[in-house]
Design a protein around this motif. Structure first.
Motif, PDB file in Angstrom:
ATOM      1  N   ARG A   1       1.354  -1.421   0.575  1.00 19.54           N
ATOM      2  CA  ARG A   1      -0.405   0.338  -0.370  1.00 19.54           C
ATOM      3  C   ARG A   1       0.750   1.163  -0.252  1.00 19.54           C
ATOM      4  O   ARG A   1       0.477   2.233  -0.852  1.00 19.54           O
ATOM      5  CB  ARG A   1      -0.802  -0.009   0.933  1.00 19.54           C
ATOM      6  CG  ARG A   1      -2.333  -0.590   1.268  1.00 19.54           C
ATOM      7  CD  ARG A   1      -3.116  -1.204   2.718  1.00 19.54           C
ATOM      8  NE  ARG A   1      -4.534  -0.767   2.125  1.00 19.54           N
ATOM      9  CZ  ARG A   1      -4.625  -2.522   2.788  1.00 19.54           C
ATOM     10  NH1 ARG A   1      -3.199  -3.249   3.238  1.00 19.54           N
ATOM     11  NH2 ARG A   1      -5.852  -2.718   2.119  1.00 19.54           N
ATOM     12  N   ALA A   2       1.696   1.453   0.611  1.00 15.94           N
ATOM     13  CA  ALA A   2       2.720   2.371   0.499  1.00 15.94           C
ATOM     14  C   ALA A   2       3.546   2.517  -0.272  1.00 15.94           C
ATOM     15  O   ALA A   2       3.371   3.633  -0.865  1.00 15.94           O
ATOM     16  CB  ALA A   2       3.544   1.993   1.808  1.00 15.94           C
ATOM     17  N   GLN A   3       4.005   1.134  -1.170  1.00 13.14           N
ATOM     18  CA  GLN A   3       4.916   1.444  -2.083  1.00 13.14           C
ATOM     19  C   GLN A   3       4.266   2.410  -3.115  1.00 13.14           C
ATOM     20  O   GLN A   3       4.088   2.622  -3.816  1.00 13.14           O
ATOM     21  CB  GLN A   3       5.444   0.341  -2.520  1.00 13.14           C
ATOM     22  CG  GLN A   3       6.135   0.161  -1.523  1.00 13.14           C
ATOM     23  CD  GLN A   3       6.933  -1.135  -1.755  1.00 13.14           C
ATOM     24  OE1 GLN A   3       5.452  -1.850  -2.420  1.00 13.14           O
ATOM     25  NE2 GLN A   3       7.461  -1.489  -1.773  1.00 13.14           N
ATOM     26  N   LEU A   4       2.839   1.333  -3.422  1.00 13.80           N
ATOM     27  CA  LEU A   4       1.498   2.309  -4.295  1.00 13.80           C
ATOM     28  C   LEU A   4       1.446   3.511  -4.395  1.00 13.80           C
ATOM     29  O   LEU A   4       1.092   4.554  -5.331  1.00 13.80           O
ATOM     30  CB  LEU A   4       0.238   1.119  -4.408  1.00 13.80           C
ATOM     31  CG  LEU A   4       0.536  -0.171  -4.522  1.00 13.80           C
ATOM     32  CD1 LEU A   4      -0.693  -0.123  -4.809  1.00 13.80           C
ATOM     33  CD2 LEU A   4       0.655   0.135  -6.394  1.00 13.80           C
ATOM     34  N   ALA A   5       1.186   4.270  -3.257  1.00 14.64           N
ATOM     35  CA  ALA A   5       0.862   5.649  -2.627  1.00 14.64           C
ATOM     36  C   ALA A   5       1.840   6.126  -2.734  1.00 14.64           C
ATOM     37  O   ALA A   5       1.719   7.457  -3.264  1.00 14.64           O
ATOM     38  CB  ALA A   5      -0.023   5.293  -1.095  1.00 14.64           C
ATOM     39  N   GLU A   6       2.889   5.814  -3.160  1.00 15.33           N
ATOM     40  CA  GLU A   6       4.647   6.752  -3.598  1.00 15.33           C
ATOM     41  C   GLU A   6       4.203   7.031  -4.989  1.00 15.33           C
ATOM     42  O   GLU A   6       5.010   8.117  -5.715  1.00 15.33           O
ATOM     43  CB  GLU A   6       5.307   5.944  -2.946  1.00 15.33           C
ATOM     44  CG  GLU A   6       5.375   6.326  -1.576  1.00 15.33           C
ATOM     45  CD  GLU A   6       6.757   5.440  -1.175  1.00 15.33           C
ATOM     46  OE1 GLU A   6       7.792   5.136  -2.397  1.00 15.33           O
ATOM     47  OE2 GLU A   6       7.379   6.024  -0.240  1.00 15.33           O
ATOM     48  N   VAL A   7       3.437   6.165  -6.254  1.00 14.32           N
ATOM     49  CA  VAL A   7       3.965   6.157  -7.375  1.00 14.32           C
ATOM     50  C   VAL A   7       2.729   7.839  -7.870  1.00 14.32           C
ATOM     51  O   VAL A   7       1.464   7.549  -7.709  1.00 14.32           O
ATOM     52  CB  VAL A   7       2.908   5.436  -7.887  1.00 14.32           C
ATOM     53  CG1 VAL A   7       2.534   5.091  -9.742  1.00 14.32           C
ATOM     54  CG2 VAL A   7       3.793   3.739  -8.115  1.00 14.32           C
TER      55      VAL A   7
END
Length: 498
Positions: free
Chosen positions: A415-421
């Motif tokens: 989730r955190a990785q996706l939110a950074e895109v």
């Protein structure tokens, strides 16, 4: 384990507990599923194991009557996000057979010793034993549903040698491979809940029954997959959802048809070594290892959801066979209609997908790999500039593994990785968490369909207020979403007529 509860389940032959645990009988040396039709043994002769592998390691062989290997998997592995659950999802996907225990440990970020210790503590068996039990079940399936020579079959099932194959089959099933095949030809058990052949045995094509825990509502499950199907890689034909699969050793075309007692799964594989992985991904796609009784009991206790649960119990969460594919499709579908999202994805497939042959239908391609999409010029995508940038950024992140969406991945980290895109917001993050990662508590509070349903049910409609109101639904909010979506008149909520 609660021994008393296990004894009661066995005495009641309660099929709801199939896959949760296995019962070994000291006097016969066999292990069974809780719902085995044989006369229940005396409680003092019962021993309980959390996995088939643990029962096998303790010296018990599989019951020939109830076929304990052919049951839904434990719902724990899809409900939890801890190390053991993540490991079990990866083992089911065939990772140990492909990369060994060191590969499994590396994927999870633990040492081999730490991994083995935790699996032994909870399941009574290490990763090799768990993979071996799965390999034995795959071998049995191939023995009974194909005419492959035993030597070829052994390697297709993932065994390193014919000798290991013969020894494992004999030890687990108390029958030699040839005896298993002879028995399967002589006796077909109508209505058996296991993976049995249901059609002709043809080279490269296997037909199996995928068991599930009842109840199951196929309307939203297959309706959603059919309504959002991308031409070229998915279709609804002759009462079945069909799609192409990219697998470790090749590709496959699968047709999944709902039936009252099981889901028929017809697989045309380019390499039989992918059978275990293909079945695992199909089960994951259809959420067949869920525990609908537990889910519906909690959601049905809410006065707003109770009528919806009572009307159509057993709703599942439609997932995906390829998390990266779904994430890309989710970004393509941001702020556009279902039809527009399908059109955009179909263009990508036709231009950049890998062609395949489908002799039984109209499938033409595999969805493009992230490496293939990384090479395309974003300016060639017929969509708004901001959307093109978001797709490009996601593809880059997936290719570099800055975003990891593996079936055994960490849900919160993803989730955190996706939110950074750039360009990916809460709706996309939660949708991917729900359908690609399989988080049962993912909640798309900003979704328009969910908010409309909330208004109709007298629930708060703002995302923050609705999220707060959804607290009693945890940890099953992804299933609550299915019930909320079902209030709308949309093709995702019904089976196609064709």
């Amino acid at each position: 384990m609660d021994v008393e509860r296990c004894v009661r389940a066995v005495q009641a032959r309660d099929e709801r507990f199939d896959g949760w645990f296995f019962t070994a009988v000291l006097t016969t040396g066999i292990y069974c599923r809780p719902s085995c039709p044989a006369t229940p043994p005396k409680p003092e002769n019962m021993r309980f194991f959390p996995s088939a592998a643990a029962a096998q390691q303790a010296g018990f062989r599989a019951c020939k009557r109830c076929r304990p290997g052919a049951v839904p998997g434990s719902p724990q592995w899809n409900e939890r996000a801890d190390l053991v659950a993540r490991a079990m999802r990866l083992i089911a996907d065939g990772l140990v057979d492909r990369e060994g225990v060191p590969g499994l440990a590396a994927r999870l970020g633990y040492s081999v010793r730490q991994l083995e210790r935790q699996l032994m503590a909870e399941l009574g068996a290490g990763p090799l034993a768990l993979a071996r039990a799965q390999r034995a079940q795959t071998a049995r399936l191939l023995i009974e549903t194909t005419t492959l020579p035993m030597a070829d079959l052994a390697y297709a099932a993932g065994f390193a040698s014919v000798r290991a194959f013969n020894e494992t089959v004999q030890e687990v099933f108390a029958l030699s491979p040839s005896e298993l095949r002879t028995r399967a030809k002589a006796v077909d058990e109508p209505g058996a809940p296991g993976a049995r052949t249901t059609g002709t045995r043809t080279a490269g094509t296997i037909v199996v029954r995928l068991p599930f825990r009842r109840p199951l509502c196929p309307d939203n499950l297959f309706g959603h997959l059919a309504a959002t199907a991308v031409p070229g890689i998915e279709e609804w034909r002759d009462g079945a959802y069909r799609r192409t699969l990219r697998l470790p050793h090749g590709h496959a075309v699968v047709a999944l048809r709902p039936a009252p007692e099981h889901v028929e799964c017809r697989l045309a594989l380019s390499d039989l070594r992918d059978l275990t992985t293909a079945i695992s991904r199909c089960r994951w796609l259809l959420d067949l290892d869920a525990d609908p009784v537990a889910v519906d009991a909690q959601l049905g206790a809410d006065e707003a959801l109770a009528p919806l649960v009572a009307k159509s119990p057993g709703r599942r969460v439609p997932r995906t066979t390829d998390p990266a594919e779904f994430a890309i499709r989710a970004v393509l579908g941001q702020q556009v209609s279902t039809a527009a999202a399908r059109t955009l994805a179909a263009r990508l497939v036709a231009t950049h997908g890998e062609p395949v042959e489908d002799v039984d239908g109209g499938l033409t391609h595999l969805f493009p790999t992230t490496s293939a999409l990384a090479e395309l010029d974003p300016e060639t995508l017929a969509m708004p500039r901001s959307r093109r940038a978001s797709v490009g950024a996601l593809v880059t992140a997936l290719t570099a593994r800055d975003v990891e969406l593996d079936v055994g991945g960490d849900w919160e980290r993803a989730r955190a990785q996706l939110a950074e895109v750039p360009g990916i917001g809460p709706w996309t993050v939660e949708l991917v968490a729900m359908r690609a990662l399989g988080d049962p508590d993912a909640f798309v509070a900003t979704d328009l369909g969910v908010r409309r349903a909330a208004v109709d049910l007298g629930l708060p409609s703002t995302p923050a207020a609705l999220t707060a109101r959804s607290a009693p639904w945890r940890p099953w909010r992804a299933y609550a979403v299915q019930y909320l979506w079902a209030t709308g008149d949309h093709p995702i909520n019904r089976l196609p007529s064709g």
